[in-house]
Design an enzyme around this catalytic site. Structure first.
Site, PDB file in Angstrom:
ATOM      1  N   HIS A 147      -7.020 -11.372   5.826  1.00 37.28           N
ATOM      2  CA  HIS A 147      -7.058 -11.302   4.354  1.00 37.28           C
ATOM      3  C   HIS A 147      -6.031 -12.225   3.689  1.00 37.28           C
ATOM      4  O   HIS A 147      -6.350 -12.987   2.787  1.00 37.28           O
ATOM      5  CB  HIS A 147      -6.759  -9.876   3.865  1.00 37.28           C
ATOM      6  CG  HIS A 147      -7.623  -8.813   4.471  1.00 37.28           C
ATOM      7  ND1 HIS A 147      -8.900  -9.045   4.884  1.00 37.28           N
ATOM      8  CD2 HIS A 147      -7.383  -7.495   4.727  1.00 37.28           C
ATOM      9  CE1 HIS A 147      -9.415  -7.921   5.374  1.00 37.28           C
ATOM     10  NE2 HIS A 147      -8.512  -6.971   5.295  1.00 37.28           N
ATOM     11  N   GLU A 207       0.862  -1.183   0.000  1.00 36.22           N
ATOM     12  CA  GLU A 207       0.000   0.000   0.000  1.00 36.22           C
ATOM     13  C   GLU A 207       0.897   1.229   0.000  1.00 36.22           C
ATOM     14  O   GLU A 207       1.784   1.341   0.847  1.00 36.22           O
ATOM     15  CB  GLU A 207      -0.919  -0.002   1.223  1.00 36.22           C
ATOM     16  CG  GLU A 207      -1.888  -1.170   1.186  1.00 36.22           C
ATOM     17  CD  GLU A 207      -2.860  -1.187   2.355  1.00 36.22           C
ATOM     18  OE1 GLU A 207      -4.066  -1.307   2.127  1.00 36.22           O
ATOM     19  OE2 GLU A 207      -2.380  -1.073   3.500  1.00 36.22           O
TER      20      GLU A 207
END
Ligand code: BG6
Length: 454
Positions: free
Chosen positions: A225, A201
């Site tokens: 996740h 990210e």
């Protein structure tokens, strides 16, 4: 339990999650004709229905017919979650609804209070409950949380959201694996050198310093996740029949993973994190983590699974790469090994990196990429998909109790300060120490972005 819910109740209606995700998803569901039942917001904000409608107005971009219809479905209950009167008021708003869906968009510390009060007020019979991550902060707290939920709701009525499971590219990964026969025999130790998953990210904690201090990358994205994505990449094919077939295989894989020890972990923190609001001056919370996992199974013994996740990386992209062994003898020139790539974000792309001959006299080659599927973006937002499934009672894309606990078992030993923190510059790929986790000759692979060539 496959009946449709006949009311949608959301606790934490005035909060951030409702604003960012829930209202837009409800709007999309109304637009698709999936949602046409009372929508009851509950919160303790001193608000009335008009304020909630204004909030919906601010949160939803398009004020079309579907938006107006959603407003007509909206109800509001204001009150303290400790006060039985709040739940009596909810019961009145529910009217004749007999199968409500209760969405707990509230801190987990309040789950117990709310589910007990729902039961006491008679709002839990025939109902379902949707809960948000973080689901616990370690194995012990997750187990306790499950006990709290199960004291009122059976597992068949509990829907734990992991929004990665609602992403089209993640579903597509599972589809591609089990809808094609050529792939399946290749995904095992005889052919696979290692598997890597990168979730990068290009931004920091975005004002969520206080939350992030309690989480860190392992709890925030790895336990949920990324272990879910790994399970879909490496689990055995599910049986043909049975609603639980996929989730059964997933948990079998998760249980085959060896619990992580500090040797297999490198944690990092970007320089500047400690200056964020809500972050401790000497915080040792990780904003980057790399782990090396092993599955003790006949299929995967000896194959390293590498996961790395970080904030303030050079790009925003998530990708799974299965790297195959190199040819055992050197017949022609050596090139990049074959790689099967599942790009999960920002765009979906599934491709196979292969070697192809360069035209001409020499027996030399170049790297090519065979693209199986490519799509610019998700057609449906994960929350829209998941809330629609929860209303229908379809649990397949929700995290089951046993899988969540198995995932905590994997990371439990490396939480907190079990390993040192290494600093890295924003815009870099994290601390160089992460290289020590790689198998010999391998490197961390930069995730592809759409448009990148082989
Ligand atoms: C959330 C994490 O669960 O997932 C965030 O709390 C993270 O820290 C986010 O940024 C990533 O989701 P996506 O869908 O943008 O990849």
């Amino acid at each position: 339990m496959s009946h449709e819910s006949d009311a949608f109740v959301f606790f934490g209606a005035t909060g951030d999650l409702a604003h960012k995700k829930i209202f837009p998803s409800l709007h999309a569901l109304v637009r698709r004709g999936v949602l046409d039942v009372p929508v009851i917001g509950v919160a303790k904000a001193g608000w009335g229905l008009d304020e909630l409608k204004q909030r919906a107005h601010d949160s939803i971009a398009e004020h079309d017919d579907a938006f107006r219809h959603l407003l007509s479905l909206l109800r509001y209950v204001d009150g303290d979650y400790e006060d039985p009167e709040t739940f009596a008021a909810l019961k009145r708003e529910l009217g004749g609804a007999r199968r409500p869906l209760h969405y707990l968009a509230i801190p987990p510390s309040l789950f117990g209070t709310v589910v007990t009060a729902l039961q006491a007020a008679g709002c839990a019979d025939g109902a379902r409950v949707v809960v948000e991550k973080p689901f616990g902060r370690d194995l012990a707290s997750a187990t306790r949380l499950n006990e709290v939920l199960h004291s009122v709701f059976p597992e068949s009525a509990v829907f734990r959201i992991d929004h990665y499971l609602g992403k089209e590219p993640v579903e597509n990964l599972a589809y591609t694996r089990f809808a094609n026969t050529f792939l399946e025999p290749l995904l095992r130790r005889e052919h696979v050198h290692h598997v890597q998953i990168t979730m990068a990210e290009a931004f920091g904690v975005q004002g969520r310093g206080r939350f992030y201090e309690e989480a860190g990358a392992i709890r925030d994205v790895v336990q949920n996740h990324l272990l879910q994505v790994l399970a879909l990449t490496a689990m055995d094919p599910p049986a043909e029949h049975g609603e639980e077939a996929m989730r059964d295989e997933k948990v079998r894989f998760m249980r085959s993973l060896r619990p992580l020890t500090p040797r297999d972990v490198v944690r990092g923190q970007f320089v500047g994190y400690r200056d964020e609001a809500g972050v401790a001056e000497h915080s040792t919370v990780e904003t980057f983590v790399a782990v090396r996992l092993h599955a003790d199974s006949w299929r995967w013994a000896g194959v390293p699974f590498l996961i790395r996740a970080g904030k303030q990386m050079p790009v925003t992209a998530t990708e799974v790469v299965v790297q195959f062994h190199e040819p055992p003898t050197r017949v022609f020139d050596r090139g990049t090994p074959n790689r099967l790539r599942f790009q999960i974000g920002p765009d979906l792309r599934i491709s196979l990196d292969v070697r192809a001959k360069t035209p001409g006299e020499g027996m030399t080659g170049c790297d090519e990429s065979l693209v199986l599927d490519e799509r610019p973006h998700d057609e449906m937002e994960p929350y829209e998909r998941l809330l629609g499934d929860a209303l229908k009672g379809d649990q397949q894309l929700f995290a089951r109790e046993d899988t969540v606990e198995a995932a905590w078992r994997v990371v439990d030993g490396i939480l907190g300060d079990a390993t040192p923190i290494h600093f890295y510059e924003p815009g870099s790929w994290g601390p160089a120490e992460a290289d020590r986790l790689l198998p010999r000759g391998a490197q961390w692979l930069t995730p592809r972005l759409s448009g990148d060539q082989a």
